[in-house]
Motif scaffolding. Structure first.
Motif, PDB file in Angstrom:
ATOM      1  N   CYS A 101      50.456  42.697  26.066  1.00 12.40           N
ATOM      2  CA  CYS A 101      49.407  43.668  26.388  1.00 12.40           C
ATOM      3  C   CYS A 101      48.873  44.357  25.127  1.00 12.40           C
ATOM      4  O   CYS A 101      48.313  45.435  25.187  1.00 12.40           O
ATOM      5  CB  CYS A 101      49.909  44.698  27.406  1.00 12.40           C
ATOM      6  SG  CYS A 101      51.200  45.788  26.793  1.00 12.40           S
TER       7      CYS A 101
ATOM      8  N   GLU B 246      42.710  40.267  30.270  1.00 17.97           N
ATOM      9  CA  GLU B 246      43.184  39.099  31.008  1.00 17.97           C
ATOM     10  C   GLU B 246      42.137  38.580  31.985  1.00 17.97           C
ATOM     11  O   GLU B 246      42.071  37.388  32.262  1.00 17.97           O
ATOM     12  CB  GLU B 246      44.477  39.439  31.750  1.00 17.97           C
ATOM     13  CG  GLU B 246      45.657  39.736  30.841  1.00 17.97           C
ATOM     14  CD  GLU B 246      45.996  38.577  29.934  1.00 17.97           C
ATOM     15  OE1 GLU B 246      46.275  37.475  30.456  1.00 17.97           O
ATOM     16  OE2 GLU B 246      45.974  38.763  28.694  1.00 17.97           O
ATOM     17  N   ASN B 247      41.307  39.478  32.510  1.00 12.04           N
ATOM     18  CA  ASN B 247      40.275  39.079  33.466  1.00 12.04           C
ATOM     19  C   ASN B 247      38.906  38.918  32.813  1.00 12.04           C
ATOM     20  O   ASN B 247      37.917  38.657  33.495  1.00 12.04           O
ATOM     21  CB  ASN B 247      40.197  40.102  34.602  1.00 12.04           C
ATOM     22  CG  ASN B 247      41.428  40.054  35.489  1.00 12.04           C
ATOM     23  OD1 ASN B 247      41.611  39.129  36.267  1.00 12.04           O
ATOM     24  ND2 ASN B 247      42.296  41.049  35.348  1.00 12.04           N
TER      25      ASN B 247
ATOM     26  N   TYR C  82      44.945  45.701  29.525  1.00 12.29           N
ATOM     27  CA  TYR C  82      45.501  44.423  29.970  1.00 12.29           C
ATOM     28  C   TYR C  82      44.635  43.812  31.075  1.00 12.29           C
ATOM     29  O   TYR C  82      44.345  42.616  31.057  1.00 12.29           O
ATOM     30  CB  TYR C  82      46.929  44.636  30.459  1.00 12.29           C
ATOM     31  CG  TYR C  82      47.667  43.352  30.766  1.00 12.29           C
ATOM     32  CD1 TYR C  82      48.008  42.459  29.760  1.00 12.29           C
ATOM     33  CD2 TYR C  82      48.047  43.041  32.080  1.00 12.29           C
ATOM     34  CE1 TYR C  82      48.699  41.294  30.039  1.00 12.29           C
ATOM     35  CE2 TYR C  82      48.735  41.871  32.366  1.00 12.29           C
ATOM     36  CZ  TYR C  82      49.061  41.000  31.343  1.00 12.29           C
ATOM     37  OH  TYR C  82      49.735  39.842  31.635  1.00 12.29           O
TER      38      TYR C  82
ATOM     39  N   HIS D 270      53.770  41.009  30.821  1.00 11.81           N
ATOM     40  CA  HIS D 270      52.916  42.192  30.786  1.00 11.81           C
ATOM     41  C   HIS D 270      53.253  43.071  29.582  1.00 11.81           C
ATOM     42  O   HIS D 270      52.366  43.585  28.900  1.00 11.81           O
ATOM     43  CB  HIS D 270      53.096  43.016  32.064  1.00 11.81           C
ATOM     44  CG  HIS D 270      52.659  42.311  33.308  1.00 11.81           C
ATOM     45  ND1 HIS D 270      52.772  42.883  34.555  1.00 11.81           N
ATOM     46  CD2 HIS D 270      52.108  41.089  33.511  1.00 11.81           C
ATOM     47  CE1 HIS D 270      52.317  42.045  35.468  1.00 11.81           C
ATOM     48  NE2 HIS D 270      51.911  40.951  34.862  1.00 11.81           N
TER      49      HIS D 270
END
Length: 320
Positions: free
Chosen positions: A29, A310-311, A306, A25
């Motif tokens: 990020c 990431e999604n 982040y 993370h």
């Protein structure tokens, strides 16, 4: 603090029972470009170059292991670099009053905002213009390889990021040859201005400066670091290739201006997704973010960035 104790061993420091700390993370990020996984299959062990030293960070159970770090290193700059003096549970407790942000905080629970070296951070984010993270990292690597000091660690050679004096030895064409494209002009011009200001800062203690020289002192990065939020944001944009977003990144990731709220495409998508900011300009989103999150805006920004990236959040997913 988010750890209960320190165990000092030969060549390393072990932080006991660490909370709110996940290397993936933290180092993936979008805030730093000198860290890489030691093993691509393991997302809890990273190696990076900070303040002229190679450092390894890994997680073992509830502990965090910092290798090639002495107690002097830890107290001198590593603890501050990793923002370990801050209680992130307290940050989250305050931010979770915004229920829309909770999803992003839960996803990026282990993020910490790093306190990096300002010159390296400035040049790195100048490199970020219309660029992806792999290419930014490669540009930073090439600049370090060609102009930074050599560091030996674990049988391998690494390079520190160059100082303004070291990087000022490069011409614009030298920088362009490193593959940084149009950003070579920005890096060259900004480095020259910072180096000139450094020289003048020293000179003014022994002689009076001319009007032109006094004007050149506005590029003194050390002085800009100490300015209040609004003035710092404005003065950083005097450097070639620095706009509002880059200025916010430099302030947040190297100048401890936690109220900064950098807005890029992913943050915009997150703000549309969570707050219905569709159609808003980047400036409007920045102002809204700072109004919404106050002096914790930078932490909120990192959780949102982040989560969105990431999604792969899409604009059409925005809520009414």
């Amino acid at each position: 603090m988010d750890y209960k104790g320190i165990l000092v061993m030969e060549g390393k420091i072990i932080l006991k029972e660490v909370r709110n700390f996940n290397p993936q993370h933290i180092f993936e990020c979008g805030q730093c470009f000198r860290w890489n996984r030691v093993d691509e299959e393991v997302d809890t062990r990273y190696r990076g170059v900070i303040f002229g030293k190679v450092v390894e960070v890994s997680v073992e159970g509830k502990d965090v292991v910092l290798e090639n770090v002495s107690l002097e290193d830890f107290e001198g700059h590593v603890r501050d670099y990793l923002d370990l003096n801050r209680d992130y549970s307290a940050v989250k407790d305050k931010l979770k009053e915004d229920l829309l942000l909770k999803e992003a905080m839960d996803f990026g629970y282990g993020i910490r905002v790093l306190n990096q070296e300002p010159f390296e951070t400035l040049i790195s984010f100048i490199l970020s213009a219309n660029n992806g993270i792999p290419r930014i990292k490669d540009g930073v690597r090439r600049i370090s390889l060609n102009y930074g000091k050599e560091i030996q660690y674990d049988g391998e050679t690494y390079y520190a990021f160059p100082t303004p004096e070291e990087l000022s030895m490069a011409s614009e064409s030298d920088l362009r040859a490193l593959g940084v494209g149009f950003r070579a002009k920005y890096i060259y011009d900004t480095t020259k201005k910072i180096r000139r200001a450094e020289e003048l800062r020293g000179a003014k203690t022994t002689r009076s400066l001319s009007e032109e020289e006094t004007d050149d002192l506005k590029y003194d990065l050390k002085a800009i670091t100490t300015m209040n939020h609004d003035l710092c944001h404005s003065e950083l944009q005097n450097y070639t290739g620095v706009g509002p977003k880059v200025a916010d990144c430099v302030m947040l990731f190297s100048m401890k201006k936690q109220e900064a709220f950098p807005v890029d495409v992913w943050v915009r998508k997150a703000m549309v997704h969570f707050y219905g900011a569709k159609g808003s300009s980047l400036t409007t989103i920045r102002n809204f973010g700072q109004s919404q999150f106050g002096d914790l805006s930078g932490f909120a920004q990192q959780y949102l960035f982040y989560h969105a990236r990431e999604n792969k959040i899409k604009i059409e997913q925005s809520k009414p």
